[in-house]
Design an enzyme around this catalytic site. Structure first.
Site, PDB file in Angstrom:
ATOM      1  N   VAL A 307       0.870  -1.176   0.000  1.00 23.68           N
ATOM      2  CA  VAL A 307       0.000   0.000   0.000  1.00 23.68           C
ATOM      3  C   VAL A 307       0.910   1.231   0.000  1.00 23.68           C
ATOM      4  O   VAL A 307       1.565   1.532   0.989  1.00 23.68           O
ATOM      5  CB  VAL A 307      -0.931   0.012   1.228  1.00 23.68           C
ATOM      6  CG1 VAL A 307      -1.815   1.248   1.211  1.00 23.68           C
ATOM      7  CG2 VAL A 307      -1.783  -1.254   1.262  1.00 23.68           C
ATOM      8  N   ILE A 374       2.842  -1.159   4.306  1.00 20.51           N
ATOM      9  CA  ILE A 374       2.133   0.118   4.210  1.00 20.51           C
ATOM     10  C   ILE A 374       3.173   1.238   4.283  1.00 20.51           C
ATOM     11  O   ILE A 374       3.804   1.453   5.308  1.00 20.51           O
ATOM     12  CB  ILE A 374       1.094   0.277   5.335  1.00 20.51           C
ATOM     13  CG1 ILE A 374       0.079  -0.865   5.267  1.00 20.51           C
ATOM     14  CG2 ILE A 374       0.380   1.623   5.211  1.00 20.51           C
ATOM     15  CD1 ILE A 374      -0.894  -0.882   6.421  1.00 20.51           C
ATOM     16  N   ASP A 375       3.342   1.920   3.172  1.00 19.62           N
ATOM     17  CA  ASP A 375       4.304   3.024   3.094  1.00 19.62           C
ATOM     18  C   ASP A 375       3.671   4.129   2.252  1.00 19.62           C
ATOM     19  O   ASP A 375       4.186   4.514   1.214  1.00 19.62           O
ATOM     20  CB  ASP A 375       5.612   2.542   2.476  1.00 19.62           C
ATOM     21  CG  ASP A 375       6.697   3.612   2.520  1.00 19.62           C
ATOM     22  OD1 ASP A 375       6.595   4.521   3.363  1.00 19.62           O
ATOM     23  OD2 ASP A 375       7.622   3.543   1.689  1.00 19.62           O
ATOM     24  N   ALA A 376       2.530   4.639   2.742  1.00 21.45           N
ATOM     25  CA  ALA A 376       1.687   5.514   1.916  1.00 21.45           C
ATOM     26  C   ALA A 376       1.581   6.920   2.460  1.00 21.45           C
ATOM     27  O   ALA A 376       0.557   7.565   2.295  1.00 21.45           O
ATOM     28  CB  ALA A 376       0.285   4.910   1.802  1.00 21.45           C
TER      29      ALA A 376
END
Length: 514
Positions: A307, A374-376
């Site tokens: 993500v 998750i790196d959004a």
């Protein structure tokens, strides 16, 4: 009274449109240096409201003292002139002093305030004069005052609605922020000039307005061309509905920067090397190692969701470590996907790209993932809807029984308030949580579906069969040096209450005071 009331209403509509267009164009110019933080947006919105308020007072005073249509259209012409001049001047200053401004302490607050002030003070104040002046000219008698004033404010608001969507969704991504400033300013110039020609009895005001417009041409010609930034090593830049996108090349490596360029959002090196400032990405690759050793041995990593795909760096690194696998990558900005394919070799056959919101798109996917990364976030902000108990329950439902989740979280220095709030939130959903401080202002949080122990990481690393001799060893060094005890806070993020932005704002302000 005006000679043409319908044209008066059209003028009000286009002025209402331009107010919002100027606001969004100024904000887009500023985000290339100061980003899109709440602090920057507070300056943009707050100063816009301040200057509109000033304009309402000034416009009402002028309308009562000099109720002349010629002055009304002169104000519109001046607003068009000033919107082009001051927006282009702001862009020029930002473009030529980017490196200096980004190193200026407290720049996000003071710098963005000064930039917004310069860009919109004059045009927005002039545009604020239009509605009260139009009411004065458009009301034939007291009996019609309510109806006419209501109509004028409704028309102005309709124009503002168009000015909200048109520049953001179409003109800025297609033409860029400087051309957008010229387009909307030119609309006001044309409206004002036509009005002056309709109302003026002599040639002198017509000629004066035309000459004033001609004087603007050299500035447009000189300040409109050229790139948005002048960053050394730049090979590409563009503007999308979501971001300013920039690709920098240094030796054999390409780096993706967004907006103010505070963080590397992806990297790719032709020779396969790993730049030292990419600790976060390497650390994210150890998420599968937190599984039970028997699960890790019997169920190799095969299915991963990302993500915040960016230009595909995490997928590349995990493939180098664990071999070929299937990825579902979710990225909000389609232009970033295009950049990834062109400059970052994001063309793996097993990488399925899904363009859209990270929460919505993940819920549409089948699941069965070994890892969800998750790196959004846009430094320093994480989208609040990707931080809640309900969201993590949704993520957990997409993981297999031995799966894990890895999240990149902002941590300026020793300020762990966001990390601790994220830990407390994740503890509502997952039995085992780990925090690893990466280099820079980042902490990687890993959570597992099953209860696990941190000793699993070393055991699985020792048993790992891989051709990689660089990524995982350096990630393990970060793991051993950066593993921290949990300190969950009293703050729990939920879909009902998630004070993510205020918490990050206070962290940014504290960091600036140091």
């Amino acid at each position: 009274m005006v000679k043409n009331r319908k044209y008066l209403f059209l003028s009000v509509f286009l002025c209402g449109m331009t107010v919002l267009a100027v606001e969004f164009t100024a904000s887009r110019m500023l985000q290339t240096v100061y980003g899109t933080s709440n602090i920057v947006w507070a300056n943009v919105i707050g100063l816009t409201l301040l200057f509109l308020t000033m304009g309402y007072f000034i416009g009402g005073w002028l309308a009562d003292r000099y109720p002349r249509p010629l002055l009304f259209y002169g104000l519109i012409t001046a607003a068009g002139f000033s919107s082009i001049f001051f927006l282009l001047l702001t862009s020029l200053i930002l473009r030529t002093t980017t490196l200096t401004l980004t190193q200026f302490n407290a720049g996000a607050i003071i710098g963005s305030f000064a930039g917004v002030f310069m860009a919109i003070a004059v045009p927005v104040t002039l545009l604020g004069c239009i509605s009260p002046f139009a009411i004065r000219l458009g009301v034939p008698d007291v009996e019609h005052a309510g109806r006419i004033s209501g109509r004028i404010y409704a028309i102005s608001t309709w124009g503002s609605l168009l000015g909200t969507y048109l520049p953001v969704l179409w003109i800025i991504p297609v033409a860029g922020s400087r051309i957008t400033a010229v387009i909307f300013g030119a609309v006001l110039l044309v409206v004002g000039l036509i009005g002056i020609w309709q109302e003026a009895e002599s040639v002198r005001p017509k000629a004066a307005a035309a000459v004033a417009c001609l004087l603007l041409i050299p500035f447009v010609v000189a300040w409109t061309p050229g790139g948005i930034k002048q960053t050394p090593g730049q090979v590409f830049e563009t503007e999308s509905p979501y971001n300013y996108i920039e690709v920098i090349k240094n030796r054999s490596c390409y780096y993706l920067f967004l907006n103010e360029g505070a963080a590397i959002h992806s990297f790719y090196c032709d020779d396969g090397s790993l730049p030292p400032q990419t600790s976060v990405y390497r650390t994210l690759t150890i998420a599968p190692l937190f599984a039970h050793p028997e699960d890790f041995q019997n169920h190799p990593v095969q299915n991963v969701a990302i993500v915040g795909l960016g230009a595909g760096t995490i997928a590349k690194l995990m493939t180098r470590v664990y071999g070929e696998m299937r990825f579902d990558g979710i990225e909000l900005d389609p232009k970033i996907v295009d950049v990834g394919r062109k400059y970052f070799d994001m063309n793996e056959p097993e990488l399925n790209v899904h363009v859209g919101d990270g929460r919505y798109k993940l819920n549409k996917l089948a699941g069965g993932y070994d890892v969800v990364v998750i790196d959004a976030y846009k430094p320093p902000y994480i989208p609040w809807h990707l931080t809640t108990v309900e969201y993590f329950e949704e993520v957990k439902s997409k993981l297999n029984e031995s799966g894990s989740i890895a999240i990149n979280v902002y941590r300026p220095g020793r300020d762990r308030r966001l990390v601790n709030a994220m830990v407390a939130t994740l503890m509502r959903v997952f039995p085992s949580i780990y925090t690893i401080d990466a280099r820079g202002d980042n902490t990687i949080i890993v959570a597992t579906v099953k209860p696990t122990r941190h000793e699993n990481v070393q055991q699985n690393f020792d048993a790992l069969v891989t051709d990689d001799t660089e990524i995982i060893p350096s990630a393990m060094e970060v793991f051993h040096a950066g593993l921290k005890p949990l300190e969950p806070s009293d703050v729990i993020f939920t879909d009902q209450v998630a004070p993510v932005e205020p918490l990050i704002d206070s962290m940014v302000l504290r960091q600036l005071r140091l």
